[in-house]
Design a protein around this motif. Structure first.
Motif, PDB file in Angstrom:
ATOM      1  N   PRO A   4       0.828  -1.212   0.000  1.00 58.71           N
ATOM      2  CA  PRO A   4       0.000   0.000   0.000  1.00 58.71           C
ATOM      3  C   PRO A   4       0.858   1.256   0.000  1.00 58.71           C
ATOM      4  CG  PRO A   4      -0.127  -1.152   2.093  1.00 58.71           C
ATOM      5  CD  PRO A   4       0.555  -2.068   1.148  1.00 58.71           C
ATOM      6  N   ASP A   5       0.310   2.317  -0.551  1.00 58.56           N
ATOM      7  CA  ASP A   5       0.989   3.616  -0.698  1.00 58.56           C
ATOM      8  C   ASP A   5       2.207   3.510  -1.600  1.00 58.56           C
ATOM      9  OD1 ASP A   5       0.533   4.127   2.811  1.00 58.56           O
ATOM     10  OD2 ASP A   5      -0.814   4.549   1.136  1.00 58.56           O
TER      11      ASP A   5
ATOM     12  N   LEU B  96       7.262   5.398 -12.614  1.00 55.20           N
ATOM     13  CA  LEU B  96       8.058   6.489 -13.164  1.00 55.20           C
ATOM     14  C   LEU B  96       8.394   7.523 -12.102  1.00 55.20           C
ATOM     15  CD1 LEU B  96       6.700   7.204 -16.712  1.00 55.20           C
ATOM     16  CD2 LEU B  96       8.834   6.178 -16.025  1.00 55.20           C
ATOM     17  N   GLU B  97       7.443   7.733 -11.172  1.00 58.91           N
ATOM     18  CA  GLU B  97       7.717   8.722 -10.141  1.00 58.91           C
ATOM     19  C   GLU B  97       8.787   8.197  -9.189  1.00 58.91           C
ATOM     20  OE1 GLU B  97       4.243  10.221  -8.238  1.00 58.91           O
ATOM     21  OE2 GLU B  97       5.346  10.513  -6.370  1.00 58.91           O
ATOM     22  N   GLU B  98       8.753   6.875  -8.942  1.00 59.35           N
ATOM     23  CA  GLU B  98       9.757   6.332  -8.037  1.00 59.35           C
ATOM     24  C   GLU B  98      11.152   6.364  -8.668  1.00 59.35           C
ATOM     25  OE1 GLU B  98       8.358   2.736  -6.488  1.00 59.35           O
ATOM     26  OE2 GLU B  98      10.097   2.361  -5.243  1.00 59.35           O
ATOM     27  N   LEU B  99      11.195   6.153  -9.991  1.00 58.38           N
ATOM     28  CA  LEU B  99      12.505   6.222 -10.650  1.00 58.38           C
ATOM     29  C   LEU B  99      12.980   7.640 -10.837  1.00 58.38           C
ATOM     30  CD1 LEU B  99      12.212   3.560 -13.439  1.00 58.38           C
ATOM     31  CD2 LEU B  99      13.651   3.503 -11.452  1.00 58.38           C
TER      32      LEU B  99
ATOM     33  N   MET C 110      12.448   3.025  -1.551  1.00 61.37           N
ATOM     34  CA  MET C 110      13.332   2.604  -0.452  1.00 61.37           C
ATOM     35  C   MET C 110      14.738   2.373  -0.990  1.00 61.37           C
ATOM     36  SD  MET C 110      12.483   2.219   2.673  1.00 61.37           S
ATOM     37  CE  MET C 110      13.356   0.831   3.339  1.00 61.37           C
ATOM     38  N   GLY C 111      14.787   1.644  -2.077  1.00 61.19           N
ATOM     39  CA  GLY C 111      16.094   1.372  -2.675  1.00 61.19           C
ATOM     40  C   GLY C 111      16.741   2.657  -3.164  1.00 61.19           C
ATOM     41  N   MET C 112      15.916   3.529  -3.762  1.00 57.62           N
ATOM     42  CA  MET C 112      16.468   4.789  -4.254  1.00 57.62           C
ATOM     43  C   MET C 112      16.991   5.634  -3.113  1.00 57.62           C
ATOM     44  SD  MET C 112      16.279   4.763  -7.462  1.00 57.62           S
ATOM     45  CE  MET C 112      16.469   6.447  -7.921  1.00 57.62           C
ATOM     46  N   GLN C 113      16.277   5.629  -1.978  1.00 54.29           N
ATOM     47  CA  GLN C 113      16.754   6.425  -0.846  1.00 54.29           C
ATOM     48  C   GLN C 113      18.065   5.876  -0.332  1.00 54.29           C
ATOM     49  OE1 GLN C 113      13.735   6.378   2.054  1.00 54.29           O
ATOM     50  NE2 GLN C 113      12.395   7.787   0.950  1.00 54.29           N
ATOM     51  N   PHE C 114      18.165   4.544  -0.274  1.00 53.37           N
ATOM     52  CA  PHE C 114      19.409   3.958   0.216  1.00 53.37           C
ATOM     53  C   PHE C 114      20.566   4.320  -0.700  1.00 53.37           C
ATOM     54  CE2 PHE C 114      22.114   1.230   2.409  1.00 53.37           C
ATOM     55  CZ  PHE C 114      22.802   0.447   1.506  1.00 53.37           C
TER      56      PHE C 114
END
Lengths: 189, 237
Positions: free
Chosen positions: A19-20, A25-28, B1-5
């Protein structure tokens, strides 16, 4: 597909996600609107560059341009991916050093890489021409000189607005011009 | 999470590198040498190629509010102050021009770039060594910094680039030799005037103080300025 804990070991093998979860694309960090806006800024050298254009220093656009550059070179017979990587890294590091020494506020390396990568766009267009034309002659020389000037003009403009340097534009432009000349040499020869 | 790390790891790595980098290279001192603007660079290049009529060669000194003397003025405000922007650009451009010349002859190879770059750095290093040894043997109190010497001795690459470009554009012949001799003499004269304040610390002009020590120092200065032509001859191709 219901799981006991949303982030358990087995959720890696399923497609439920947690969830959430933000969209991919936003995460990358790839934001197509920004990429388009910055590319249009480079392509239109007569428009004034805004101060906040490089606030998000994304490297997705430059990576795309560099891959396009390498693919166009490959289509015209020169496989130079190693040279592109080497010259690119060396150039970005040296321009990062020079910019930090010459300005009051520094700039971190991902932002310099981002600016230099976006302003490579005219050279990508030149390498697109090199697939169909032979750039060794007079027309090729004129086209490459125009592309180098275009790249240098837009990137020195971006650097001077982002770093607030007012009377060092040609001084920033000279090493950046040398950097783009190396890329142009790879395209032409 | 991975990107933050990954982002955290990169930030920590860069911070570690910056801490150790600052121990080896003194950044604020280097910043002083890169504090240039467009007008300074243009005027300095004109001065390097035509130094004959320039009149005050002393470097200006900044004064603090209480009237005491601080360091020298930065290159932005003083045309006589040596900077490191022109030397660094000159050496990089010299390496690229060497590559261009070998490319025109058809024998370009990236190894040649390393050879010309290391030759250039080695000659500047040798000159600095020669100057320091000469100052030690002649008991000259050495107050300038090593960066000043690097800057002064790298200005000759401007003349070398000029000669090489004329040779490229119009072929070898007597006119490129004329340009070579002219740039050699002008860089030699420029160094003579600028290094005078390093080698002869008592800046009193005139023949009234012509003791043997001062004569030896003047000969040393003339030898330094004259050797510029010799080094330039070996560096142009």
């Amino acid at each position: 597909m219901q799981y006991e804990q949303p982030r358990s070991f087995w959720s890696a093998f399923g497609t439920g996600g947690y969830p959430d979860e933000p969209p991919l694309l936003e995460e990358l960090g790839i934001n197509f609107q920004h990429i388009q806006a910055k590319s249009l800024t480079v392509l239109n050298p007569f428009k004034k560059v805004s101060d906040t254009i490089m606030d998000d220093a994304d490297l997705a656009g430059p990576l795309l341009f560099i891959f396009l550059f390498g693919i166009f070179l490959m289509l015209s017979g020169k496989v130079h991916f190693g040279y592109i990587y080497g010259v690119g890294v060396l150039g970005v590091v040296s321009i990062y050093l020079i910019l930090n020494l010459m300005s009051e506020t520094g700039l971190d390396w991902s932002r310099t890489a981002s600016v230099l990568g976006y302003c490579l766009l005219p050279l990508v267009i030149l390498s697109g021409f090199s697939v169909v034309l032979n750039l060794g002659g007079y027309i090729g020389l004129v086209l490459s000189v125009i592309s180098i000037f275009w790249c240098t003009y837009s990137s020195s403009g971006m650097f001077t607005t982002v770093l607030h340097l007012n009377d060092q534009r040609f001084l920033i432009g000279y090493p950046v011009g040398l950097f783009y000349t190396c890329f142009a040499l790879m395209t032409v020869f | 999470m991975g990107m933050q790390f990954a982002g955290n790891a990169m930030a920590q790595g860069t911070a570690y590198m910056e801490r150790n980098f600052n121990q080896w290279i003194n950044m604020p001192a280097l910043r002083h040498y890169f504090n240039v603007n467009n007008v300074y660079v243009v005027n300095k290049l004109k001065l390097l190629l035509f130094p004959w009529k320039h009149s005050p060669w002393t470097r200006s000194i900044t004064r603090t509010e209480t009237g005491q003397m601080g360091g020298y003025k930065p290159p932005r405000e003083d045309i006589n102050s040596p900077d490191l922007y022109i030397p660094v650009m000159a050496i990089v451009t010299y390496v690229l021009v060497c590559g261009l010349v070998t490319g025109q002859k058809g024998s370009f190879h990236p190894n040649n770039l390393y050879a010309s770059g290391s030759t250039a750095v080695a000659i500047v290093f040798f000159e600095i060594l020669f100057t320091r040894l000469g100052c030690y043997f002649m008991n000259i109190p050495f107050e300038a910094s090593i960066m000043d010497l690097v800057a002064y001795y790298s200005y000759k690459f401007v003349g070398i680039i000029f000669t090489d470009l004329t040779k490229l554009m119009s072929g070898p012949g007597w006119h490129s030799w004329v340009i070579f001799v002219y740039t050699g003499l002008s860089i030699g004269f420029f160094l003579l005037r600028s290094m005078r304040y390093v080698i002869l610390p008592e800046a009193s002009a005139g023949p009234s103080t012509l003791n043997p020590q001062r004569k030896r120092r003047m000969w040393f200065l003339l030898v330094i300025a004259g050797l510029q032509l010799v080094y330039m001859f070996f560096l142009i191709n």
